[in-house]
Enzyme design. Structure first.
Site, PDB file in Angstrom:
ATOM      1  N   THR A   3       2.463  -2.285   8.880  1.00  0.00           N
ATOM      2  CA  THR A   3       2.905  -3.293   9.852  1.00  0.00           C
ATOM      3  C   THR A   3       3.183  -4.649   9.200  1.00  0.00           C
ATOM      4  OG1 THR A   3       0.606  -3.911  10.176  1.00  0.00           O
ATOM      5  CG2 THR A   3       1.525  -2.282  11.719  1.00  0.00           C
ATOM      6  N   CYS A   5       3.213  -3.311   3.955  1.00  0.00           N
ATOM      7  CA  CYS A   5       2.287  -2.250   4.354  1.00  0.00           C
ATOM      8  C   CYS A   5       2.882  -1.622   5.616  1.00  0.00           C
ATOM      9  CB  CYS A   5       0.852  -2.766   4.534  1.00  0.00           C
ATOM     10  SG  CYS A   5       0.560  -3.866   5.928  1.00  0.00           S
ATOM     11  N   ASP A  43       0.870  -1.181   0.000  1.00  0.00           N
ATOM     12  CA  ASP A  43       0.000   0.000   0.000  1.00  0.00           C
ATOM     13  C   ASP A  43       0.906   1.229   0.000  1.00  0.00           C
ATOM     14  OD1 ASP A  43       0.915   0.201   2.602  1.00  0.00           O
ATOM     15  OD2 ASP A  43      -1.066   0.176   3.548  1.00  0.00           O
ATOM     16  N   HIS A  97       6.659 -31.845   8.419  1.00  0.00           N
ATOM     17  CA  HIS A  97       6.132 -30.508   8.148  1.00  0.00           C
ATOM     18  C   HIS A  97       5.130 -30.533   6.989  1.00  0.00           C
ATOM     19  CE1 HIS A  97       8.938 -29.023  11.030  1.00  0.00           C
ATOM     20  NE2 HIS A  97       9.956 -29.515  10.351  1.00  0.00           N
ATOM     21  N   HIS A 107       9.698 -24.893   7.491  1.00  0.00           N
ATOM     22  CA  HIS A 107       8.651 -25.662   8.178  1.00  0.00           C
ATOM     23  C   HIS A 107       7.256 -25.443   7.598  1.00  0.00           C
ATOM     24  CE1 HIS A 107      11.045 -26.306  12.193  1.00  0.00           C
ATOM     25  NE2 HIS A 107      11.740 -26.636  11.114  1.00  0.00           N
TER      26      HIS A 107
HETATM   27  C1  RB5 Z   1      -2.448   2.087   6.690  1.00  0.00           C
HETATM   28  O1  RB5 Z   1      -2.608   3.222   7.503  1.00  0.00           O
HETATM   29  C2  RB5 Z   1      -2.086   0.901   7.568  1.00  0.00           C
HETATM   30  O2  RB5 Z   1      -3.188   0.518   8.300  1.00  0.00           O
HETATM   31  C3  RB5 Z   1      -1.565  -0.248   6.714  1.00  0.00           C
HETATM   32  O3  RB5 Z   1      -0.426   0.148   6.041  1.00  0.00           O
HETATM   33  C4  RB5 Z   1      -1.183  -1.502   7.475  1.00  0.00           C
HETATM   34  O4  RB5 Z   1      -0.323  -1.220   8.527  1.00  0.00           O
HETATM   35  C5  RB5 Z   1      -2.297  -2.384   7.864  1.00  0.00           C
HETATM   36  O5  RB5 Z   1      -2.116  -3.429   8.469  1.00  0.00           O
END
Ligand code: RB5
Length: 154
Positions: free
Chosen positions: A66, A64, A7, A132, A97
């Site tokens: 996180t 993204c 993203d 596995h 695994h």
């Molecule tokens: C976008 O603000 C953020 O939510 C996205 O990049 C991501 O971290 C979602 O899991």
């Protein structure tokens, strides 16, 4: 061929991954997003995951903020086993695994250098099969039937 997706928050980290893949001479295809404009990560997770599902790409890497949202979305595509991780050890073990076919990382969690180490570890990992393989088959059974009937001897 590696499918890439991100993203707007993960786009810079994806560019670092592209740099590494270029250095390593590994081909990739970018399924977007292509600009910093705000967007919804599931759309890019889906495009990249479908490319892996169809065999058009062998594996995929997603970014993204996180790594969490984009990995959850990718894991909804049948046959996708996407690991969201922020350390090289988990990345390697996820190959050995769990036979992961996609990797997700967060630009708010890992820096470019660590991300490159994670990608390196993940790309170098080889699925060990054996016990596995039974477990991965059980995961597939859950995906297909919603339960596990497969008997396993340990
Ligand atoms: C976008 O603000 C953020 O939510 C996205 O990049 C991501 O971290 C979602 O899991």
């Amino acid at each position: 061929m590696i499918a890439l997706g991100s993203d707007h928050v993960g786009i810079e980290l994806k560019r670092s991954v592209m740099e590494l893949l270029k250095e390593k001479g590994i081909d990739f295809r970018d399924y977007g997003t292509y600009t910093e404009e705000r967007c919804n990560y599931p759309e890019y997770a889906l495009s990249a995951a479908k490319a892996v599902q169809s065999g058009e790409c062998e594996r995929g890497i997603l970014c993204c903020g996180t790594g969490v949202g984009i990995s959850i979305a990718a894991n909804k595509v049948k046959g996708i086993r996407c690991v969201c991780c922020s350390d090289p050890y988990s990345a390697l073990l996820s190959r050995e695994h769990n036979d992961t076919n996609m990797l997700a990382m967060g630009s708010r969690v890992v820096g470019a250098d660590l991300a490159k180490m994670i990608v390196d570890a993940w790309l170098g990992g080889v699925f060990e099969g054996g016990r596995h393989a039974v477990r991965v088959a059980q995961i597939a059974e859950i995906e297909t039937t919603g339960t596990i009937k497969m008997e396993i001897s340990l």
